[in-house]
Scaffold this active site. Structure first.
Site, PDB file in Angstrom:
ATOM      1  N   SER A 661       0.813  -1.218   0.000  1.00 21.77           N
ATOM      2  CA  SER A 661       0.000   0.000   0.000  1.00 21.77           C
ATOM      3  C   SER A 661       0.850   1.274   0.000  1.00 21.77           C
ATOM      4  CB  SER A 661      -0.938   0.008   1.213  1.00 21.77           C
ATOM      5  OG  SER A 661      -0.209   0.083   2.418  1.00 21.77           O
ATOM      6  N   LYS A 704      -6.400   4.787   8.012  1.00 20.65           N
ATOM      7  CA  LYS A 704      -5.290   5.607   7.531  1.00 20.65           C
ATOM      8  C   LYS A 704      -5.684   7.078   7.457  1.00 20.65           C
ATOM      9  CE  LYS A 704      -3.089   1.893   4.892  1.00 20.65           C
ATOM     10  NZ  LYS A 704      -2.751   1.371   3.555  1.00 20.65           N
TER      11      LYS A 704
END
Length: 816
Positions: A661, A704
């Site tokens: 990611s 996040k």
């Protein structure tokens, strides 16, 4: 720097997401009820039609090997659904028989197995206990009766008279030869006599020598006759004992027959019980008198009877008197002994001894004829248990033997109980990884567990499914005796279920976490004196749970605020970017930013992943770096060598890094340092890339975004901060209310990008630029700067190589 790069870049507002796209809300007004008290329980398992179909198929299949493995995530209701379906099927089946072990009078070390109709085992056990309690007084009464006593006395008197008569006749016969038969403490002796009087030693010595010798000869003759007579006495006494034994049998027979009459009548339809009673009767008539005698010191009569008549007891191994239909057994501790049974021992005289009454049933015995539910991880954690289970399923019978006996290690003498026929269905419950590991590594597994019931962890979020989901919440509330939830609370839980599923278009079926939130909200509602659980209580319960598990996240954020961990949330910097990571601890997840930096220099086309070189990078992370290297070479060096060396690193990272990611962030940092274009430090970015520069979805997008938002909020929101995410992750957004409120107020932003070019435009404010038909990038674009930098490196490397090649050639000519 030229081209206005040092000034604040122009942003791309078209890529900023509207607040409405940051969360898929559930409108309480769309729910056709006021509270869950109006809803009926959801029939069956919501969203688990495939798993339930597989379970029903496996339970209906009678052929061997069709045992069931239930696989899926923890907390998805696997156990509850399996037990519900098992109970539904079990009540339609016949109840299996009771299992009993009894003493085998022919083979004492091999107890016999009695298989009795359900409920009859308990009755036999109780009747035999009553029989044993009545046995001793009945035996004593029969043997102490006047008739029996007189018969025994007569037998003994007859025997004594016979012995005395024989001795008397022998004494009279020897008197004719001048000898007397004397009885002394040392036994019988012959002595010379005259006129019926025994001679003294002096008188005997005074006799003529011939008379003395004649007397000695006669003594030898009569001594032989006496010996012959004495040798007959043991046979006479044996005959006496046999006569007394016959008398005792005759005395006990009516008593035993009377005591057993009720037992024989009650179990006349069971030949196996009749054979057992016949064996007891024969043993009693043979050995009944040995049970007479006083109890040992400190031993009660019941304990004495239990030990003396132990061989007549019935060990009720499995009792199905209270079972309706087939049994459903769940074994939480599936060790070897708990699974196949065990033989216990007791200490006597410093030795470990056992008997058939110390045989204990295992879960397989209790589940025989029905269903056994086991947790596969617990099963595999116990030595020998998995192999024992497979052995039973293959052979169809249960042999109770210690692990040492099963492996042939022990030489200790122990019992060998008759094996128990076992016909059952085993349901193993575990996760997918365990299922695939067993299927791949254990050749017996696919032969024994042919049915896989795979539980889904979420279901599509449609209007109908939202209503069904509300019914599931109502069922969970009733099972935990919680207050009803109003529709605002239901709407909030639907949104929370989408958050757990990491998809605004799906609903998590992890009922364990949902039930935890409901129970905690119920406590808050009761403390506030509310009659129902509302949305506010759900919000407070979720927030309180996050706070309880938020210590580490707060410490990480405090480290950034104090400057220990370097994370910038304002300014511009080339080759430096804020990546985003997710940490999972104790089942809870939180996100936080992490600085990623890139450096470049002239080289041979290598992109060094420092995390991988230091063995801190996982395989997937390394794959992401290799993909970005391939993209870089494909786009900018198709017709020339890639003449750079680059280094990528997660700054201040001291733990392993896994996942791809951060590959988008790493590529953006690399492009920034190549083009010498600064990146906005007020932004953070997440996403993975493919070889064509496309941005792919990643996990943990909500955590996040919220992790970077919390840091920015602590420092003060300026309206310039935001997060860049893949376009494919928009449907996954289920952000907190405070994040959405900040976006609505223009103090924070979430950008969605589909390509690395779009990401760089957001991060730098420069257009990325698209190559024309000849492959030439337009000037004053990011891609043009990158291509120019790489071309300069290639030219410099070529010039450097040429400069080193000429001296080498001159040196060779000089040598020749």
């Amino acid at each position: 720097m030229a081209d206005g790069i040092d000034r604040a870049p122009e942003f791309a507002p078209s890529r900023a997401l509207a607040p409405a796209r940051l969360r898929t809300c559930c409108n309480p007004a769309s729910l056709p009820f006021s509270s869950t008290a109006e809803l009926a329980d959801v029939p069956g398992g919501l969203g688990q039609a495939r798993a339930e179909e597989a379970l029903r198929f496996g339970l209906a299949m009678k052929h061997p090997g069709y045992h069931v493995f239930v696989l899926g995530g923890a907390g998805t209701g696997r156990h509850a659904t399996a037990r519900r379906l098992l109970r539904e099927v079990a009540v339609t089946r016949a109840t299996p028989p009771d299992l009993c072990y009894v003493h085998d009078f022919d083979k004492p070390l091999a107890p016999r197995l009695l298989t009795l109709p359900a409920g009859r085992g308990r009755a036999l056990h109780a009747q035999m206990q009553t029989f044993i309690r009545e046995l001793r007084p009945a035996i004593e009464a029969a043997l102490d009766s006047e008739t029996h006593s007189k018969r025994v006395e007569a037998l003994q008197e007859t025997h004594e008279n016979r012995e005395e008569s024989a001795l008397r006749e022998l004494g009279q016969a020897c008197a004719a030869d001048g000898l007397s038969l004397l009885r002394t403490p040392q036994g019988f002796v012959f002595a010379p006599s005259r006129n019926g009087q025994t001679l003294s030693p002096e008188e005997f010595d005074a006799l003529p020598e011939d008379d003395r010798k004649a007397c000695e000869v006669l003594v030898d003759i009569w001594s032989d006759r006496l010996t012959d007579l004495l040798m007959q006495l043991p046979d006479w006494r044996q005959a006496l004992h046999e006569a007394i034994a016959r008398a005792e049998r005759d005395a006990l027979a009516p008593t035993v027959t009377h005591l057993m009459r009720g037992l024989r009548e009650q179990f006349a339809d069971l030949p196996a019980v009749g054979d057992f009673l016949d064996a007891i009767c024969a043993d009693l008539l043979d050995k009944g008198t040995i049970w007479r005698g006083a109890s040992e010191e400190g031993e009660s009569e019941d304990e004495e009877d239990g030990s003396r008549f132990q061989r007549y007891q019935v060990n009720l191994l499995v009792d199905h008197a209270d079972t309706e239909g087939a049994p459903v057994v769940s074994e939480d501790n599936p060790g070897f002994g708990n699974l196949i049974g065990r033989i216990e021992h007791i200490a006597q005289m410093g030795m470990a001894v056992t008997n058939f009454t110390l045989i204990r049933a295992g879960a397989l015995h209790r589940a025989s004829g029905g269903y056994l539910v086991l947790d596969v991880e617990r099963l595999l954690s116990h030595p020998f248990a998995w192999e024992a289970l497979k052995r039973v399923l293959r052979s169809g019978e249960i042999r109770i033997e210690p692990p040492t006996e099963a492996q042939g290690w022990s030489s200790t003498l122990t019992l060998d109980p008759a094996p128990v026929s076992c016909d059952l269905k085993v349901v193993l419950i575990g996760d997918r990884e365990m299922f695939y590991l067993l299927n791949e590594n254990d050749p017996d597994f696919p032969e024994l567990f042919k049915v896989a019931a795979d539980f889904d962890e979420d279901l599509p979020r449609t209007a109908d499914n939202e209503l069904h989901f509300a019914g599931l919440l109502a069922k969970l509330a009733r099972l935990s005796a919680l207050q009803a939830l109003d529709r605002g609370a239901v709407a909030r839980l639907i949104e929370h279920a989408s958050r757990l599923a990491e998809d605004g278009g799906r609903l998590s079926l992890c009922t364990r976490q949902l039930a935890d939130v409901m129970r905690e909200a119920d406590l808050l509602a009761r403390q506030a004196g509310r009659a129902q659980i509302g949305r506010a209580e759900i919000d407070r319960a979720v927030a309180a749970r996050n706070r309880r598990f938020g210590r580490y996240a707060e410490q990480v954020r405090e480290s950034m605020l104090e400057g220990t961990t370097l994370i910038a949330t304002e300014g511009l910097q080339a080759g430096q970017i804020n990546g985003l990571v997710v940490v999972e601890l104790g089942g809870e997840r939180f996100g936080h930013p992490m600085r990623i930096t890139a450096t470049v220099r002239m080289g041979e086309g290598d992109v060094v992943d420092i995390e991988r070189e230091t063995e801190l990078g996982g395989a997937i992370h390394s794959k992401g770096v290799l993909i970005l290297s391939a993209f870089l070479a494909s786009r900018y060096a198709r017709h020339q060598p890639l003449s750079l060396s680059a280094s990528l690193v997660f700054e201040q990272s001291y733990a392993p890094v896994e996942g791809d990611s951060a590959s988008l962030a790493e590529l953006c940092a690399l492009l920034s340092t190549l083009a010498e274009v600064p990146i906005r430090q007020s932004l953070a970015i997440t996403g993975s890339i493919n070889q064509f520069g496309g941005v792919q979805a990643i996990g943990g997008v909500n955590e996040k975004i919220e992790g970077f938002f919390d840091l920015c909020a602590a420092r003060g929101l300026t309206g310039e901060q935001g997060v860049v995410i893949p376009t494919a992750c928009i449907r996954h957004l289920m952000l907190r209310d405070d994040v959405i409120e900040a976006v609505e107020a223009g103090r924070f932003a979430v950008y969605a990008v589909a390509t690395v070019d779009e990401a760089m435009e957001v991060l730098t404010g420069l257009p990325a630029g698209v190559a024309d038909a000849k492959g030439i990038m337009p000037r004053n674009t990011l891609n043009h700067r990158v291509a120019t930098a790489l071309a300069d490196m290639t030219a410099a490397r070529h010039a450097w190589s040429e400069g080193h090649e000429r001296p080498r050639r001159r040196g060779r000519r000089h040598e020749h």
